[in-house]
Design a protein around this motif. Structure first.
Motif, PDB file in Angstrom:
ATOM      1  N   ARG A 107      62.627 -35.249 -35.334  1.00 46.84           N
ATOM      2  CA  ARG A 107      62.316 -33.975 -35.974  1.00 46.84           C
ATOM      3  C   ARG A 107      60.843 -33.888 -36.357  1.00 46.84           C
ATOM      4  O   ARG A 107      60.223 -32.832 -36.221  1.00 46.84           O
ATOM      5  CB  ARG A 107      63.200 -33.783 -37.208  1.00 46.84           C
ATOM      6  N   ARG A 108      60.264 -34.987 -36.802  1.00 54.18           N
ATOM      7  CA  ARG A 108      58.853 -34.964 -37.170  1.00 54.18           C
ATOM      8  C   ARG A 108      57.945 -34.863 -35.947  1.00 54.18           C
ATOM      9  O   ARG A 108      56.766 -34.505 -36.075  1.00 54.18           O
ATOM     10  CB  ARG A 108      58.518 -36.181 -38.022  1.00 54.18           C
ATOM     11  N   ALA A 109      58.488 -35.190 -34.782  1.00 57.59           N
ATOM     12  CA  ALA A 109      57.742 -34.999 -33.537  1.00 57.59           C
ATOM     13  C   ALA A 109      57.907 -33.583 -32.996  1.00 57.59           C
ATOM     14  O   ALA A 109      57.366 -33.262 -31.930  1.00 57.59           O
ATOM     15  CB  ALA A 109      58.205 -36.010 -32.498  1.00 57.59           C
ATOM     16  N   GLY A 110      58.660 -32.744 -33.704  1.00 50.20           N
ATOM     17  CA  GLY A 110      58.780 -31.350 -33.319  1.00 50.20           C
ATOM     18  C   GLY A 110      60.066 -30.969 -32.626  1.00 50.20           C
ATOM     19  O   GLY A 110      60.248 -29.809 -32.230  1.00 50.20           O
ATOM     20  N   TYR A 111      60.993 -31.926 -32.481  1.00 53.46           N
ATOM     21  CA  TYR A 111      62.261 -31.626 -31.820  1.00 53.46           C
ATOM     22  C   TYR A 111      63.281 -31.109 -32.838  1.00 53.46           C
ATOM     23  O   TYR A 111      63.334 -31.588 -33.979  1.00 53.46           O
ATOM     24  CB  TYR A 111      62.820 -32.881 -31.140  1.00 53.46           C
ATOM     25  N   ARG A 112      64.081 -30.158 -32.408  1.00 58.57           N
ATOM     26  CA  ARG A 112      65.194 -29.675 -33.221  1.00 58.57           C
ATOM     27  C   ARG A 112      66.475 -30.313 -32.708  1.00 58.57           C
ATOM     28  O   ARG A 112      66.636 -30.563 -31.506  1.00 58.57           O
ATOM     29  CB  ARG A 112      65.274 -28.153 -33.158  1.00 58.57           C
ATOM     30  N   ILE A 113      67.398 -30.609 -33.619  1.00 54.59           N
ATOM     31  CA  ILE A 113      68.662 -31.259 -33.274  1.00 54.59           C
ATOM     32  C   ILE A 113      69.788 -30.257 -33.484  1.00 54.59           C
ATOM     33  O   ILE A 113      69.922 -29.698 -34.577  1.00 54.59           O
ATOM     34  CB  ILE A 113      68.890 -32.516 -34.138  1.00 54.59           C
ATOM     35  N   TRP A 114      70.595 -30.062 -32.457  1.00 50.79           N
ATOM     36  CA  TRP A 114      71.652 -29.058 -32.525  1.00 50.79           C
ATOM     37  C   TRP A 114      73.027 -29.699 -32.408  1.00 50.79           C
ATOM     38  O   TRP A 114      73.288 -30.465 -31.468  1.00 50.79           O
ATOM     39  CB  TRP A 114      71.489 -28.036 -31.391  1.00 50.79           C
ATOM     40  N   GLY A 115      73.891 -29.412 -33.371  1.00 52.07           N
ATOM     41  CA  GLY A 115      75.294 -29.767 -33.256  1.00 52.07           C
ATOM     42  C   GLY A 115      76.012 -28.675 -32.480  1.00 52.07           C
ATOM     43  O   GLY A 115      75.887 -27.495 -32.818  1.00 52.07           O
ATOM     44  N   ILE A 116      76.747 -29.059 -31.446  1.00 49.72           N
ATOM     45  CA  ILE A 116      77.386 -28.091 -30.556  1.00 49.72           C
ATOM     46  C   ILE A 116      78.880 -28.029 -30.882  1.00 49.72           C
ATOM     47  O   ILE A 116      79.620 -28.992 -30.657  1.00 49.72           O
ATOM     48  CB  ILE A 116      77.168 -28.468 -29.075  1.00 49.72           C
ATOM     49  N   ARG A 117      79.283 -26.900 -31.429  1.00 50.47           N
ATOM     50  CA  ARG A 117      80.650 -26.737 -31.941  1.00 50.47           C
ATOM     51  C   ARG A 117      81.717 -27.098 -30.922  1.00 50.47           C
ATOM     52  O   ARG A 117      82.710 -27.774 -31.252  1.00 50.47           O
ATOM     53  CB  ARG A 117      80.847 -25.284 -32.377  1.00 50.47           C
ATOM     54  N   ASP A 118      81.564 -26.679 -29.673  1.00 48.87           N
ATOM     55  CA  ASP A 118      82.634 -26.827 -28.688  1.00 48.87           C
ATOM     56  C   ASP A 118      82.578 -28.148 -27.932  1.00 48.87           C
ATOM     57  O   ASP A 118      83.380 -28.369 -27.015  1.00 48.87           O
ATOM     58  CB  ASP A 118      82.582 -25.652 -27.699  1.00 48.87           C
TER      59      ASP A 118
END
Length: 300
Positions: A203-214
């Protein structure tokens, strides 16, 4: 994006029956992984027999000479999969089983950092990943101040994707570009918080983390977060929590918070926790001070 290759990285230690079920789950995926790297952390049960009998395509097994812990195992497994050139790496414990379409759902999502969402065997949402991991407020007793399970209650109430601030290495899918930029999981944690550390770096390198519901991942064991803080696991829980604060605390007060925790645990030890926990927390702060440096950001 489905043309990308993907390897599953699994770490296991003395849980042969769970590993057997997990490998069967991987074999039943609609979108099969292109490789599977299993790190056997010097297991002494029938893990070697389970792995010898496994017919999963692309299976690579490395048995260590000693137990490296989950952190050491993931460090080694990610390094092997990375060196083999896979485009994505799917990090997985041996106590989860993916739904048949889980990997396909993740691979169809064009994001560098993704996480499957866990449920228990009864279909209840048990995803502990943090929606908010607060390293700014020194008054936050625990940095995880909001998580998927308690915020949404049921999978059906979740949006299709939710942004996460930390993850567990149970269904975390990461592109190799992320590892190239932030480095491998840090083996010095041994157990606990190695996944949090990697997520913070990403995240500090600029990446976003997404939890995928399905993208459904079924946990085979009930969560038991109430470890004996006077026992050996308690040492690692305290030490590694302190390390995260030392490394990533966003202000001086947050970076000093571990010392306050130590003082409170020691002062309260006659009525809560006892001598064992007090000894653990003192050992933990001493050890954590030696881990304040960030791990290498390159993959060697």
């Amino acid at each position: 994006m489905t043309a990308e290759t993907v390897a599953v990285v699994v770490v296991t230690y003395n849980r042969a029956e769970l590993l057997e079920g997990m490998l069967a789950g991987l074999a039943a995926l609609e979108r099969l992984p292109d490789g599977i790297v299993v790190i056997d952390n010097a297991s002494t049960d029938r893990t070697a027999e389970v792995l010898a009998a496994a017919t999963n395509p692309g299976l690579v097994v490395l048995r260590t000479d000693e137990n490296l812990g989950g952190a050491g195992g993931f460090h080694l497994g990610v390094q092997i999969a990375f060196e083999k050139g896979f485009d994505r790496l799917w990090l997985m414990d041996d106590d989860v089983v993916p739904a048949p379409d889980c990997l396909g759902v993740l691979m169809a999502t064009d994001e560098p950092c993704l996480a499957a969402v866990r449920e228990d065997r009864r279909g209840r949402l048990v995803e502990k990943a943090a929606l908010r991991f607060d390293l700014r407020n020194p008054l936050a007793i625990k940095p995880k101040t909001a998580m998927v399970e308690t915020t949404y209650g049921e999978r059906g109430r979740m949006p299709a994707r939710v942004e996460l601030e930390n993850v567990a290495f149970e269904g975390f899918l990461v592109r190799r570009e992320v590892i190239e930029r932030v480095g491998l999981p840090d083996p010095s944690y041994f157990i606990f918080y190695d996944d949090v550390d990697l997520a913070i770096r990403a995240r500090r390198a600029g990446y976003r983390i997404w939890g995928i519901r399905d993208a459904v991942l079924v946990r085979q064991l009930d969560f038991d977060q109430q470890h004996d803080l006077a026992g050996w696991k308690g040492f690692y829980m305290y030490r590694n929590l302190f390390v995260v604060h030392f490394r990533y605390g966003e202000n001086l007060l947050v970076r000093l918070k571990p010392w306050l925790v130590v003082a409170m645990v020691v002062l309260l030890s006659p009525v809560r926790g006892g001598r064992g926990e007090a000894v653990n927390v003192i050992r933990a702060i001493r050890s954590a001070r030696g881990m304040r440096a960030l791990p290498p950001s390159s993959v060697d």
